[in-house]
Design a protein around this motif. Structure first.
Motif, PDB file in Angstrom:
ATOM      1  N   SER A   1      -0.213   0.777  -2.656  1.00 15.96           N
ATOM      2  CA  SER A   1       0.879   1.018  -0.681  1.00 15.96           C
ATOM      3  C   SER A   1       0.825   0.364   0.222  1.00 15.96           C
ATOM      4  CB  SER A   1       0.516   2.542   0.248  1.00 15.96           C
ATOM      5  OG  SER A   1       1.805   2.683   1.100  1.00 15.96           O
TER       6      SER A   1
ATOM      7  N   TRP B   1      -8.181  -5.416   9.833  1.00 16.24           N
ATOM      8  CA  TRP B   1      -8.875  -4.780   7.942  1.00 16.24           C
ATOM      9  C   TRP B   1     -10.166  -4.625   8.196  1.00 16.24           C
ATOM     10  CZ3 TRP B   1      -8.050  -0.988   5.206  1.00 16.24           C
ATOM     11  CH2 TRP B   1      -8.087  -1.526   3.151  1.00 16.24           C
TER      12      TRP B   1
ATOM     13  N   ARG C   1      -9.896   4.796  -3.653  1.00 18.07           N
ATOM     14  CA  ARG C   1     -10.987   3.846  -3.142  1.00 18.07           C
ATOM     15  C   ARG C   1     -12.165   2.940  -4.732  1.00 18.07           C
ATOM     16  NH1 ARG C   1      -8.268   2.557  -0.004  1.00 18.07           N
ATOM     17  NH2 ARG C   1      -9.212   2.030   2.431  1.00 18.07           N
TER      18      ARG C   1
ATOM     19  N   LEU D   1       3.963   3.641   5.114  1.00 16.92           N
ATOM     20  CA  LEU D   1       2.239   3.592   3.734  1.00 16.92           C
ATOM     21  C   LEU D   1       2.606   4.708   3.157  1.00 16.92           C
ATOM     22  CD1 LEU D   1      -0.232   2.358   3.710  1.00 16.92           C
ATOM     23  CD2 LEU D   1      -1.189   3.530   5.644  1.00 16.92           C
TER      24      LEU D   1
ATOM     25  N   HIS E   1      -4.945  -3.505  -5.929  1.00 17.94           N
ATOM     26  CA  HIS E   1      -4.844  -2.763  -4.640  1.00 17.94           C
ATOM     27  C   HIS E   1      -3.913  -3.021  -4.313  1.00 17.94           C
ATOM     28  CE1 HIS E   1      -7.961  -1.208  -1.297  1.00 17.94           C
ATOM     29  NE2 HIS E   1      -6.485  -0.699  -0.945  1.00 17.94           N
TER      30      HIS E   1
ATOM     31  N   GLY F   1      -5.463   0.107   7.658  1.00 19.70           N
ATOM     32  CA  GLY F   1      -5.192   0.877   6.409  1.00 19.70           C
ATOM     33  C   GLY F   1      -4.913   2.362   7.220  1.00 19.70           C
ATOM     34  N   ALA F   2      -4.963   3.028   5.724  1.00 27.08           N
ATOM     35  CA  ALA F   2      -5.086   4.506   5.651  1.00 27.08           C
ATOM     36  C   ALA F   2      -6.008   5.152   6.027  1.00 27.08           C
ATOM     37  CB  ALA F   2      -3.904   5.085   4.753  1.00 27.08           C
ATOM     38  N   GLY F   3      -7.198   4.397   5.332  1.00 26.98           N
ATOM     39  CA  GLY F   3      -8.481   4.933   4.779  1.00 26.98           C
ATOM     40  C   GLY F   3      -9.334   3.684   6.088  1.00 26.98           C
TER      41      GLY F   3
HETATM   42  C1  OXD Z   1      -5.110   1.381   3.038  1.00 29.27           C
HETATM   43  C2  OXD Z   1      -5.561   0.659   2.037  1.00 29.27           C
HETATM   44  O1  OXD Z   1      -6.462   2.281   3.094  1.00 29.27           O
HETATM   45  O2  OXD Z   1      -4.449   0.009   1.894  1.00 29.27           O
HETATM   46  O3  OXD Z   1      -4.043   1.654   3.622  1.00 29.27           O
HETATM   47  O4  OXD Z   1      -5.754   0.919   0.561  1.00 29.27           O
END
Ligand code: OXD
Ligand code: NDP
Length: 308
Positions: free
Chosen positions: A274, A46, A223, A91, A271, A66-68
């Motif tokens: 997910s 992360w 975000r 996710l 935050h 994470g997805a980002g």
């Molecule tokens: C992600 C997050 O990017 O939890 O997975 O924000």
């Protein structure tokens, strides 16, 4: 050859167990334990160490947990180092649940009823059904598409906006900055599921709010820096936005005196819309490690030029 995990240590312990079961030939290290740094080929992180390549000189793939992938400073990484974001079904499911809840809460005026309850007011508004309400999703990627698919089940009128043209059955799709005003004009509930890039930073601003129908609701699960906080507060004050559900802020958490904490028409969650689920995420990473070993394209590879 080994892999290092540098994120939440409790979930990391589950990753370690799953890796030992499912890919025992790959030594798995839980940060700050790394084994021989020169043997580390893969990093799942992360927040990565400040000097990634100095720490792991033979790194071959950097995985976001994470997805980002906006937490990585891509400009400081070797151009040839693949950066991979997380695509895994857990996710997706978490995000679908959260956004469905948030959209339905706004659709059925829950923030207003909460305020009324606190003022001991018993006043029913007309009940509008989903087909009379248009929901717009900014970002038609893995998460945006899954959210739209679930919202379609309620019968909402649906719109979506992306960078490149997309076609989704039952969704009015718009693409690019020129199409943004047309997209926004119909959205009574707007969901932001964009990645954070130079092009999307600050996109939820006064101008964007003004292009929405009066009294629109906002859900930001992208975000924190997508949103200009003072513009949202002004739009709420003017009634241009009726309520906002925010899962992300800038910074996280907001400072104690920040008006988001106490605003009656803002609902905050920490935050948590997910969360990467170790069971399914380990499967996804192992599948990518096997693709990498076979020299095949990796799923979720970040386009360094586009920034996501
Ligand atoms: C992600 C997050 O990017 O939890 O997975 O924000
Ligand atoms: P994807 O990369 O799959 O999709 C991103 C979408 O955004 C694509 O449709 C892309 O367009 C669109 N997009 C990107 N830049 C622009 C732009 N400048 N203008 C218009 N559209 C743009 O990402 P995911 O769906 O997997 O995730 C989206 C984001 O959700 C993550 O980056 C993260 O910030 C956030 N997130 C938040 C979580 C939370 O708990 N709050 C959890 C997980 C993710 P195109 O289709 O043309 O490429």
């Amino acid at each position: 050859m080994s892999i290092v995990y540098k994120a939440d240590p409790t979930r990391g312990a589950v990753w370690a167990r799953l890796f030992a079961e499912r890919m025992p030939e790959m030594p798995f290290h839980l940060w700050p334990e790394t084994g021989d740094p020169a043997a580390v080929r893969y990093l799942v992180a992360w927040q990565p160490p400040a000097d990634i390549m100095g720490t792991f000189p033979n790194l071959e793939v950097l995985f976001s947990v994470g997805a980002g992938a906006d937490q990585f400073d891509l400009s400081h990484l070797p151009s040839g180092l693949p950066v991979v974001r997380m695509i895994e079904p857990g996710l997706v499911s978490g995000m679908v649940e959260y956004v469905t809840l948030a959209v339905l809460a706004l659709h059925r005026d829950f923030p207003l009823y909460r305020e009324q309850q606190q003022a001991r007011v018993w006043n029913a508004l007309p009940v509008r059904l989903a087909p009379t309400r248009r929901v717009g999703v900014m970002g038609l990627g893995v998460l945006g598409r899954a959210v739209l698919e679930r919202l379609a089940g309620f019968g909402f009128a649906l719109s979506g906006w992306s960078r490149s043209p997309r076609s989704i059955p039952g969704v009015e799709c718009h693409a690019g900055p020129e199409a943004l005003p047309r997209f926004l004009a119909g959205c009574e509930i707007l969901v932001c599921l964009l990645p954070l890039t130079a092009a999307t930073r600050g996109i939820l601003d006064r101008r964007l709010f003004a292009a929405l129908p009066r009294g629109a609701g906002l859900v930001n699960v992208g975000r924190g820096p997508h949103l200009v906080a003072e513009d949202l507060l002004a739009a709420l004050e003017e009634g241009q936005i009726s309520a906002a559900i925010l899962d992300v802020t800038d910074p996280e958490p907001p400072p104690p005196e920040h008006p988001f904490w106490t605003h009656p028409r803002i609902w905050l969650t920490p935050h948590t819309a997910s969360m990467t689920q170790p069971e399914t995420a380990v499967e996804a990473v192992i599948a990518n490690l096997r693709r990498h070993a076979r020299g095949e394209p990796l799923q979720g590879l970040v386009d360094r030029g586009a920034g996501y």
